[in-house]
Motif scaffolding. Structure first.
Motif, PDB file in Angstrom:
ATOM      1  N   GLN A   1       0.837  -1.190   0.000  1.00  0.00           N
ATOM      2  CA  GLN A   1       0.000   0.000   0.000  1.00  0.00           C
ATOM      3  C   GLN A   1       0.876   1.246   0.000  1.00  0.00           C
ATOM      4  O   GLN A   1       1.888   1.307   0.690  1.00  0.00           O
ATOM      5  CB  GLN A   1      -0.899  -0.001   1.241  1.00  0.00           C
TER       6      GLN A   1
ATOM      7  N   TRP B   1      -1.465   8.115   1.471  1.00  0.00           N
ATOM      8  CA  TRP B   1      -2.871   8.505   1.592  1.00  0.00           C
ATOM      9  C   TRP B   1      -3.272   8.748   3.033  1.00  0.00           C
ATOM     10  O   TRP B   1      -4.174   9.554   3.304  1.00  0.00           O
ATOM     11  CB  TRP B   1      -3.779   7.456   0.957  1.00  0.00           C
ATOM     12  N   VAL B   2      -2.609   8.072   3.969  1.00  0.00           N
ATOM     13  CA  VAL B   2      -2.984   8.236   5.380  1.00  0.00           C
ATOM     14  C   VAL B   2      -2.741   9.672   5.827  1.00  0.00           C
ATOM     15  O   VAL B   2      -3.621  10.326   6.407  1.00  0.00           O
ATOM     16  CB  VAL B   2      -2.208   7.247   6.267  1.00  0.00           C
TER      17      VAL B   2
ATOM     18  N   TRP C   1      -1.325   1.098   8.173  1.00  0.00           N
ATOM     19  CA  TRP C   1      -1.447   1.719   6.852  1.00  0.00           C
ATOM     20  C   TRP C   1      -0.237   2.586   6.521  1.00  0.00           C
ATOM     21  O   TRP C   1       0.248   2.568   5.391  1.00  0.00           O
ATOM     22  CB  TRP C   1      -2.725   2.554   6.803  1.00  0.00           C
TER      23      TRP C   1
ATOM     24  N   GLN D   1      -1.449  -4.072   5.101  1.00  0.00           N
ATOM     25  CA  GLN D   1      -2.886  -4.343   5.065  1.00  0.00           C
ATOM     26  C   GLN D   1      -3.367  -4.592   6.481  1.00  0.00           C
ATOM     27  O   GLN D   1      -2.735  -5.351   7.232  1.00  0.00           O
ATOM     28  CB  GLN D   1      -3.152  -5.571   4.194  1.00  0.00           C
TER      29      GLN D   1
ATOM     30  N   ALA E   1      -6.334  -2.521   1.303  1.00  0.00           N
ATOM     31  CA  ALA E   1      -5.835  -1.821   2.487  1.00  0.00           C
ATOM     32  C   ALA E   1      -6.440  -2.379   3.759  1.00  0.00           C
ATOM     33  O   ALA E   1      -5.807  -2.366   4.818  1.00  0.00           O
ATOM     34  CB  ALA E   1      -6.137  -0.329   2.389  1.00  0.00           C
TER      35      ALA E   1
ATOM     36  N   THR F   1      -9.784  -1.417  -1.020  1.00  0.00           N
ATOM     37  CA  THR F   1      -8.507  -0.775  -1.300  1.00  0.00           C
ATOM     38  C   THR F   1      -8.453   0.599  -0.638  1.00  0.00           C
ATOM     39  O   THR F   1      -9.472   1.154  -0.204  1.00  0.00           O
ATOM     40  CB  THR F   1      -8.301  -0.613  -2.808  1.00  0.00           C
ATOM     41  N   ALA F   2      -7.247   1.170  -0.607  1.00  0.00           N
ATOM     42  CA  ALA F   2      -7.103   2.537  -0.109  1.00  0.00           C
ATOM     43  C   ALA F   2      -7.949   3.493  -0.940  1.00  0.00           C
ATOM     44  O   ALA F   2      -8.578   4.414  -0.407  1.00  0.00           O
ATOM     45  CB  ALA F   2      -5.634   2.947  -0.134  1.00  0.00           C
TER      46      ALA F   2
ATOM     47  N   VAL G   1     -10.763   6.102   0.458  1.00  0.00           N
ATOM     48  CA  VAL G   1     -10.672   7.535   0.191  1.00  0.00           C
ATOM     49  C   VAL G   1     -11.927   8.017  -0.527  1.00  0.00           C
ATOM     50  O   VAL G   1     -12.482   9.080  -0.210  1.00  0.00           O
ATOM     51  CB  VAL G   1      -9.407   7.840  -0.648  1.00  0.00           C
TER      52      VAL G   1
END
Length: 463
Positions: free
Chosen positions: A11, A15-16, A81, A86, A145, A163-164, A168
């Motif tokens: 991942q 994005w986190v 994450w 995962q 994710a 998924t991420a 999102v």
């Protein structure tokens, strides 16, 4: 020995920070009841990352979290994450046998479990001392994710991956829904963050939108009202139908102008429960419909379309032979390719419903298997169940078809089968009435609070 590679399961951890750590470092994001600001949360997550990596978590691997609702759960989830891993979410109420079966199937690199918990059985967020241990030296089983197990209200749990990008996109959908909590407001968080409503609608949306997340001290109507009253900022209660009952039966001891609304996900809410809640508190009871597989599907957060909902932004809903289908680009199931559940970009909900061709509003009618034939006459078991739950003295009911219409009823005080029969005879035609009535002291529920509808489980619960 597992070697770090550019595995497709890895991942992108960026994005986190982009989605969840926006805002000022001094902004309070959690009240447990002590405030936790973003700088403190970021520090705790960074420290947890070091522990996970030391135990064997690598980018593209998985960490199984078997933690109760707690700051430890939030920190280890975000740390997984940010490490490029995962997160496999295992409800802390699962048995050792259920957990072992899941671990053998999903082979995480590390497992995070409590060594000690404190706070009492009814505490919503508990104090946890956790231990991180190595488990399997291999990559994650998929590129998702997060891995969740379905609630299992009608049978065995399914393994569902998102998924991420899925997460999102869902957080973005929440920002576009009229009636959600806004920056600077609060969410009084009641559902578990292991499951989709609490995870995305509570934790992830709250962190992204700069909304304070406030779990009440304990799971009780008085404690929820106390959490609302503790600050002056507007508060939305997020819960499931079980929590509506708690609040509908609790009278506030003072006006609560901060109480903006309650939003519920999960099962359909009987009209009588809606009326009891609104009469008691005078705020809108919003409805949310969703699935673990895709998250939020539709909402009516102002309570203006009940029982219909408006599809969430970016979600397409259509009706096929009386069943609701949801747009879903890829199969959400891990290790399972079942065309009866997902095919050609559409997910079958197994829920009966209609889509208004003019307004686009969706009306969920209940389970697709609730339509049965009795003596050549069609009966909707959802109607029978709603009639039962609206009767005085009935706390909850599940209606099934098992060689005839069978009802499992949880009384709310003194109640007899004869009294139920008389009340039903006034409200339902003879062919719709249950052939068998079971009075059950406590109907079985899933870990998310949904009533279990498995015939085997219900038969075992019946006296």
């Amino acid at each position: 020995m597992y070697r770090q590679t550019k595995d497709p399961a890895a991942q992108d951890p960026g994005w986190v920070d982009d989605v969840l750590f926006a805002g000022r470092p001094t902004d309070v994001c959690l009240r447990l009841p002590e405030p936790v600001d973003r700088a403190t949360l970021h520090r705790l997550v960074t420290e947890a990352q070091a522990r996970l990596v030391a135990a064997g978590l690598r980018p593209g691997g998985a960490a199984a979290l078997r933690l109760p609702p707690s700051l430890s759960y939030v920190v280890n989830l975000l740390a997984t994450w940010r490490s490029g891993g995962q997160a496999v979410l295992l409800d802390h109420r699962l048995t050792d046998h259920e957990v072992d079966r899941a671990l053998r199937r999903l082979t995480p690199q590390v497992v995070v479990a409590p060594v000690r918990t404190g706070g009492g059985a009814l505490k919503v967020f508990v104090d946890v001392t956790e231990r991180v241990t190595g488990y399997a030296d291999r990559p994650a089983v998929s590129g998702h994710a997060v891995i969740q197990l379905s609630s299992g209200s009608t049978g065995p749990s399914k393994v569902i991956g998102r998924t991420a990008a899925d997460l999102v996109a869902e957080v973005e959908r929440y920002t576009r829904i009229d009636g959600v909590a806004l920056p600077g407001e609060r969410i009084i968080l009641l559902p578990s963050m292991v499951h989709v409503l609490g995870l995305v609608g509570g934790l992830l949306y709250g962190l992204h939108a700069r909304v304070e997340l406030v779990p009440p001290e304990r799971l009780g109507g008085d404690a929820v009202l106390a959490a609302i009253a503790a600050q002056d900022t507007p508060a939305t209660v997020l819960g499931v139908p079980f929590h509506i009952g708690l609040l509908a039966s609790t009278r506030p001891d003072r006006p609560l102008p901060q109480f903006t609304r309650m939003t519920t996900g999960g099962e359909l809410v009987p009209p009588a429960v809606v009326q009891a809640f609104t009469d008691r508190h005078g705020v809108p009871l919003g409805n949310m419909y969703g699935m673990t597989e895709v998250g939020v599907i539709g909402t009516d957060l102002h309570g203006s379309h009940r029982p219909a909902i408006a599809p969430a932004p970016g979600i397409e809903v259509r009706e096929s032979d009386g069943e609701l289908l949801i747009s879903c680009p890829a199969s959400p199931y891990v290790g399972l390719s079942d065309p009866d559940r997902w095919a050609d970009g559409w997910l079958r909900t197994r829920d009966a419903g209609t889509v208004d061709p003019v307004t686009g509003l969706v009306t969920v009618r209940g389970r697709l298997d609730s339509q049965v034939s009795v003596g050549g006459l069609k009966v909707d078991l959802t109607e029978v169940e709603a009639t039962l739950t609206g009767l005085p003295g009935v706390a909850a009911a599940v209606v099934t078809y098992d060689d005839g219409i069978t009802a499992y009823v949880q009384p709310d005080g003194p109640l007899s089968g004869d009294a139920l029969d008389r009340l039903l005879a006034e409200r339902l035609a003879g062919y719709k009435r249950p052939r068998t009535l079971h009075l059950v002291a406590q109907l079985p529920r899933t870990t998310t609070g949904k009533l279990v509808r498995s015939l085997d489980v219900l038969r075992t619960a019946a006296p």
